[in-house]
Design a protein around this motif. Structure first.
Motif, PDB file in Angstrom:
ATOM      1  N   VAL A  41      21.695   6.423  42.277  1.00 18.20           N
ATOM      2  CA  VAL A  41      22.374   5.318  42.491  1.00 18.20           C
ATOM      3  C   VAL A  41      21.800   4.216  41.861  1.00 18.20           C
ATOM      4  N   ILE A  42      20.677   3.937  41.935  1.00 21.68           N
ATOM      5  CA  ILE A  42      19.908   2.634  41.684  1.00 21.68           C
ATOM      6  C   ILE A  42      19.711   3.000  40.089  1.00 21.68           C
ATOM      7  N   GLY A  43      19.413   4.080  39.735  1.00 16.19           N
ATOM      8  CA  GLY A  43      19.275   4.334  38.258  1.00 16.19           C
ATOM      9  C   GLY A  43      20.722   4.415  37.344  1.00 16.19           C
ATOM     10  N   SER A  44      21.735   4.592  38.123  1.00 20.06           N
ATOM     11  CA  SER A  44      23.073   4.352  37.486  1.00 20.06           C
ATOM     12  C   SER A  44      23.302   2.864  37.434  1.00 20.06           C
ATOM     13  N   PHE A  45      22.953   2.231  38.357  1.00 18.89           N
ATOM     14  CA  PHE A  45      23.245   0.743  38.280  1.00 18.89           C
ATOM     15  C   PHE A  45      22.357   0.040  37.100  1.00 18.89           C
ATOM     16  N   LEU A  46      21.108   0.360  37.057  1.00 21.00           N
ATOM     17  CA  LEU A  46      20.255  -0.147  35.938  1.00 21.00           C
ATOM     18  C   LEU A  46      20.726   0.232  34.581  1.00 21.00           C
ATOM     19  N   LEU A  47      20.976   1.717  34.566  1.00 22.65           N
ATOM     20  CA  LEU A  47      21.437   1.998  33.269  1.00 22.65           C
ATOM     21  C   LEU A  47      22.679   0.985  32.557  1.00 22.65           C
ATOM     22  N   GLY A  48      23.752   0.990  33.608  1.00 19.15           N
ATOM     23  CA  GLY A  48      24.987  -0.090  33.298  1.00 19.15           C
ATOM     24  C   GLY A  48      24.438  -1.236  32.885  1.00 19.15           C
ATOM     25  N   SER A  49      23.558  -1.870  33.691  1.00 17.80           N
ATOM     26  CA  SER A  49      23.053  -3.147  33.522  1.00 17.80           C
ATOM     27  C   SER A  49      22.264  -3.330  31.933  1.00 17.80           C
ATOM     28  N   PHE A  50      21.712  -2.197  31.604  1.00 20.79           N
ATOM     29  CA  PHE A  50      20.881  -2.141  30.393  1.00 20.79           C
ATOM     30  C   PHE A  50      21.724  -1.772  29.148  1.00 20.79           C
ATOM     31  N   ALA A  51      23.113  -1.453  29.242  1.00 26.46           N
ATOM     32  CA  ALA A  51      23.891  -0.974  28.174  1.00 26.46           C
ATOM     33  C   ALA A  51      24.085  -2.019  27.095  1.00 26.46           C
ATOM     34  N   GLY A  52      24.056  -3.337  27.330  1.00 25.58           N
ATOM     35  CA  GLY A  52      24.205  -4.372  26.413  1.00 25.58           C
ATOM     36  C   GLY A  52      22.936  -4.662  25.559  1.00 25.58           C
ATOM     37  N   LEU A  53      21.965  -4.283  25.913  1.00 29.31           N
ATOM     38  CA  LEU A  53      20.506  -4.387  25.344  1.00 29.31           C
ATOM     39  C   LEU A  53      20.701  -3.763  23.757  1.00 29.31           C
ATOM     40  N   SER A  54      19.590  -4.262  23.249  1.00 28.27           N
ATOM     41  CA  SER A  54      19.339  -3.866  21.865  1.00 28.27           C
ATOM     42  C   SER A  54      18.822  -2.356  21.820  1.00 28.27           C
ATOM     43  N   THR A  55      18.854  -1.726  20.587  1.00 29.39           N
ATOM     44  CA  THR A  55      18.515  -0.511  20.611  1.00 29.39           C
ATOM     45  C   THR A  55      17.252  -0.066  21.077  1.00 29.39           C
ATOM     46  N   GLN A  56      16.420  -1.170  20.585  1.00 30.17           N
ATOM     47  CA  GLN A  56      14.894  -0.757  21.068  1.00 30.17           C
ATOM     48  C   GLN A  56      14.682  -1.024  22.467  1.00 30.17           C
ATOM     49  N   TYR A  57      15.297  -2.134  23.094  1.00 25.03           N
ATOM     50  CA  TYR A  57      15.035  -2.365  24.539  1.00 25.03           C
ATOM     51  C   TYR A  57      16.093  -1.185  25.290  1.00 25.03           C
ATOM     52  N   PHE A  58      16.935  -0.996  24.881  1.00 24.31           N
ATOM     53  CA  PHE A  58      17.691   0.150  25.597  1.00 24.31           C
ATOM     54  C   PHE A  58      16.834   1.463  25.727  1.00 24.31           C
ATOM     55  N   ALA A  59      15.989   1.854  24.522  1.00 23.21           N
ATOM     56  CA  ALA A  59      15.528   3.161  24.383  1.00 23.21           C
ATOM     57  C   ALA A  59      14.307   3.035  25.456  1.00 23.21           C
ATOM     58  N   LEU A  60      13.700   1.877  25.574  1.00 23.85           N
ATOM     59  CA  LEU A  60      12.479   1.803  26.664  1.00 23.85           C
ATOM     60  C   LEU A  60      13.267   1.717  27.991  1.00 23.85           C
ATOM     61  N   LEU A  61      13.978   0.961  28.106  1.00 30.92           N
ATOM     62  CA  LEU A  61      14.639   0.826  29.687  1.00 30.92           C
ATOM     63  C   LEU A  61      15.638   1.842  29.923  1.00 30.92           C
ATOM     64  N   GLY A  62      16.888   2.130  29.129  1.00 28.97           N
ATOM     65  CA  GLY A  62      17.892   3.057  29.383  1.00 28.97           C
ATOM     66  C   GLY A  62      17.190   4.408  29.190  1.00 28.97           C
TER      67      GLY A  62
END
Length: 114
Positions: A41-62
């Motif tokens: 559940v925490i991971g789902s929230f974080l992934l939704g939160s990271f959805a708007g990040l740039s491609t490189q930040y999403f690769a790292l965090l998402g």
């Protein structure tokens, strides 16, 4: 470069998953897999939160961090184990609650941070 970012995120996500799972599960005297439920559940929230990040930040965090933090395989294993050991109600609750809570958490993260 993207592969390295994913690997770096995963290097932090995997131990975070283990520590959070153990922390939560140690506080519950139940056969229900609260630790796995919490990390997913925490991971789902974080992934939704990271959805708007740039491609490189999403690769790292998402992809990296959240991909290693969350665990579909453990969710599946624990659900089958519950069903096989006579805890069918817990198995059913695990499936229903995990899907609903995961979707709501992902939506909340997306709504709050996009």
């Amino acid at each position: 470069m993207t592969v390295l970012l994913v690997a770096l995120g995963a290097a932090f996500g995997a131990p975070s998953r283990y520590l959070l799972d153990r922390f939560v599960q140690a506080r519950h005297d139940s056969v229900f897999p609260w630790g796995t439920f919490a990390v997913n559940v925490i991971g789902s929230f974080l992934l939704g939160s990271f959805a708007g990040l740039s491609t490189q930040y999403f690769a790292l965090l998402g992809t990296g961090f959240c991909g290693a933090l969350t665990t579909y395989s453990t969710f599946g294993y624990e659900t089958v184990r519950l069903a096989r050991t006579g805890s069918s109600l817990y198995a059913l609750l695990n499936v229903i609650l995990s899907i609903i809570a995961g979707l709501l958490a992902g939506w909340a993260g997306l709504a709050l941070f996009s």
